[in-house]
Motif scaffolding. Structure first.
Motif, PDB file in Angstrom:
ATOM      1  N   THR A   1      -5.868   2.405  -1.418  1.00 16.01           N
ATOM      2  CA  THR A   1      -5.766   0.871  -0.919  1.00 16.01           C
ATOM      3  C   THR A   1      -7.681   0.103  -1.541  1.00 16.01           C
TER       4      THR A   1
ATOM      5  N   ASP B   1      -2.195  13.130  -4.490  1.00 12.22           N
ATOM      6  CA  ASP B   1      -1.518  12.136  -3.569  1.00 12.22           C
ATOM      7  C   ASP B   1       0.154  11.794  -4.085  1.00 12.22           C
TER       8      ASP B   1
ATOM      9  N   PRO C   1      -6.303   9.449  -1.226  1.00 11.05           N
ATOM     10  CA  PRO C   1      -7.074   8.625   0.428  1.00 11.05           C
ATOM     11  C   PRO C   1      -7.133   9.128   1.668  1.00 11.05           C
ATOM     12  N   ALA C   2      -8.107   8.710   1.857  1.00 11.26           N
ATOM     13  CA  ALA C   2      -9.036   8.737   3.269  1.00 11.26           C
ATOM     14  C   ALA C   2      -8.013   8.937   4.003  1.00 11.26           C
TER      15      ALA C   2
ATOM     16  N   THR D   1       0.784  -0.353   0.295  1.00  9.60           N
ATOM     17  CA  THR D   1      -0.071   0.197  -0.083  1.00  9.60           C
ATOM     18  C   THR D   1       0.596   1.452  -0.189  1.00  9.60           C
ATOM     19  N   MET D   2       2.505   1.295  -0.304  1.00 13.33           N
ATOM     20  CA  MET D   2       2.548   2.459  -0.895  1.00 13.33           C
ATOM     21  C   MET D   2       2.195   2.951  -1.773  1.00 13.33           C
ATOM     22  N   ARG D   3       2.766   4.474  -2.125  1.00 13.14           N
ATOM     23  CA  ARG D   3       2.732   4.917  -3.692  1.00 13.14           C
ATOM     24  C   ARG D   3       3.198   4.657  -4.175  1.00 13.14           C
TER      25      ARG D   3
ATOM     26  N   SER E   1      -1.350   5.285  -6.662  1.00 13.87           N
ATOM     27  CA  SER E   1      -2.130   6.364  -6.156  1.00 13.87           C
ATOM     28  C   SER E   1      -1.988   5.356  -4.909  1.00 13.87           C
ATOM     29  N   GLY E   2      -1.986   6.330  -3.534  1.00 11.19           N
ATOM     30  CA  GLY E   2      -1.833   5.563  -2.255  1.00 11.19           C
ATOM     31  C   GLY E   2      -3.536   5.027  -2.109  1.00 11.19           C
TER      32      GLY E   2
END
Lengths: 412, 95
Positions: free
Chosen positions: B35, B10, B94-95, A362-364, B32-33
């Motif tokens: 998930t 982000d 991302p929240a 879950t890294m960017r 993007s972050g």
């Protein structure tokens, strides 16, 4: 344990491996608690299915089925809910107290039976009356599953914390003022279970702060009835235990690499050079082959970004890189910026593999990896320098917004 | 075909997309972050904060509304696996 509060769990002396993620040197305890009030009895969590018989024997000594008026589920992992399917039909008038997220798991556990029961999704501050005694619920998500919550019987000075401040340690003396030395297990539990959830652990303690707590009752390990404040204080220290980085408020980038013949190292150095152009940015360049991995994982926890350089061997990343990528599971990596780079002789599979793993953590990862054949050219070195500059720009806010068309994505 | 600009702050990237594009279709491709878990609107993993352009998104379904509520999402949050961009400029993170 206290007037009207009983330990009704089971001792599991033979447990040696838990959830395939941590070991236990001397077993564990799966703990359920019973809280009695003038208008009924609440069961707080249950035990692993194989210990359901022990649980029911303990419960029968305290109460008839019809006296059980509530079941509080602070956590729904299997070793906390193993007796729930058998318990609920016996106490069909019981109210089930569970967080909103917990309802999803409970639905999966009960299947078609789910609709039969009075299910109360709760939020922090909601209460359950047992007549002369009231239970207050504190929603404490991600300590360490999404649905975890704590329960506080008002006036008892006692807090049920499910996995928070628990550990795997089996001792029939039950409480921390009497059991053997379990400190190693408490810290191991934090490292493997709670460490990725540090912000949530802090949030849970902040929620508990106003409460009078004389005893902490987790679902595994000793009940902490001696010096519970010391344990909370120690956990708070563990959350912030590392030496503070000299980077302070500056954003930081780790450039980790391993390199068989120096080409990947040269690329990593170029990334470092590009990132160093920004005086207000703090890059670090580290050859991960030349050290123990644990400190390198610790560094990632505090860094804002990671660029991982990897060589390819036999169509794969080498063991050092995979060991590092596997170990990162112990920390929170969500949202960190990441990229993979590497030199190869043939097809360089290690680089996209590493990049996919970084995304999986879950890294960017906003750009494709950089792969070069053998020694990097001047243009390829410049591409690596530019990557370093962009990473710095991303984190310092200096980078300009890029705009692309959907077709550009489809083409890549 | 109506176009929209979908910006992921982000990763500092704007993607020009056709109307009807779901955020999930783009966010994974660009790293993007945001998930994902179930990808079907059930788990709430992909809760995404809408910085601008909420009016340009499809209306939340009953499922999305329920899951957002269950996860204590803010009023500017949506599920990236469920909502579609219908036009205009939309900015998310991302929240």
């Amino acid at each position: 344990m206290d007037d009207g509060v009983d330990w009704i769990g089971a001792l599991d002396r033979d447990l040696r491996s838990f959830d395939v993620i941590l070991k236990s040197a001397n077993g564990t305890s799966d703990i359920s608690y019973a809280v009695r009030g003038s208008a009924g009895l609440a069961v707080v969590d249950t035990v692993k299915q194989e210990f359901a018989d022990v649980f029911f024997r303990n419960l029968e000594q305290l109460a008839a089925d019809e006296e059980i008026t509530a079941l509080v589920l602070n956590h729904l992992e299997p070793e906390h809910t193993g007796a729930v399917p058998a318990l609920l039909p016996l106490v069909s008038i019981a109210t089930v107290c569970v967080s909103l997220c917990g309802l999803q798991v409970l639905g999966g556990l009960l299947k078609d039976e789910f609709e039969r029961f009075d299910l109360r999704p709760l939020k922090t501050g909601d209460t359950l009356s047992l007549g002369n005694r009231t239970l207050e619920l504190l929603i404490t998500p991600y300590v360490y599953w999404p649905e975890t919550q704590c329960t506080y019987p008002e006036g008892a000075g006692l807090l049920f914390t499910c996995d928070l401040l628990g550990c795997h340690f089996c001792d029939a003396r039950l409480s921390n003022d009497r059991v053997g030395d379990f400190r190693f297990s408490l810290e191991y539990w934090f490292a493997r279970i709670m460490r990725p959830c540090k912000p949530y652990v802090t949030g849970a303690f902040d929620l508990m702060d106003p409460l009078e707590i004389d005893m902490i009752a987790p679902d595994h390990g000793p009940v902490l009835r001696a010096h519970p404040d010391r344990y909370i204080e120690h956990y708070r220290r563990l959350v912030t235990s590392r030496l503070a980085s000299e980077a302070g408020a500056e954003k930081s980038l780790l450039i980790y690499f391993d390199s068989a013949y120096g080409a990947t190292a040269e690329m990593a150095q170029a990334v470092y050079g590009g990132a160093s152009d920004d005086e207000g940015f703090r890059p670090s360049l580290i050859d991960v082959y030349e050290g123990e991995l644990t400190p390198f994982v610790d560094l990632i926890e505090r860094a804002d970004a990671l660029v991982l350089g990897t060589t390819t061997s036999n169509g794969d990343a080498v063991r050092t890189v995979w060991d590092l990528l596997a170990s990162i599971v112990d920390i929170d990596t969500k949202g960190k910026l990441a990229a993979a780079i590497g030199s190869c002789v043939w097809t360089g599979e290690a680089v996209p593999m590493a990049q996919a793993r970084l995304r999986g953590l879950t890294m960017r990862v906003p750009e494709d990896e950089i792969r070069v054949k053998l020694c990097p050219t001047k243009a390829e070195i410049e591409a690596c320098r530019a990557l370093g500059r962009r990473r710095a720009g991303h984190l310092t806010g200096a980078i300009a917004l890029r705009e692309i068309d959907l077709a550009d994505l489809t083409a890549s | 075909m109506t176009k929209a600009k979908l910006t992921f702050t982000d990763v500092a990237l704007t993607v020009n997309v056709p109307a009807g594009t779901c955020i999930i279709e783009i966010s994974e491709k660009i790293g993007s972050g945001i998930t994902y878990g179930c990808r079907e609107g059930e788990c709430g993993t992909c809760i995404t904060h809408i910085i601008e352009g909420a009016d340009h998104l499809s209306e939340p379904s009953a499922l999305e509304t329920r899951v957002l509520k269950e996860n204590y999402a803010g009023h500017k949050d949506r599920l990236a696996c469920q909502c579609q961009v219908l036009g205009g400029d939309v900015k998310v993170r991302p929240a």
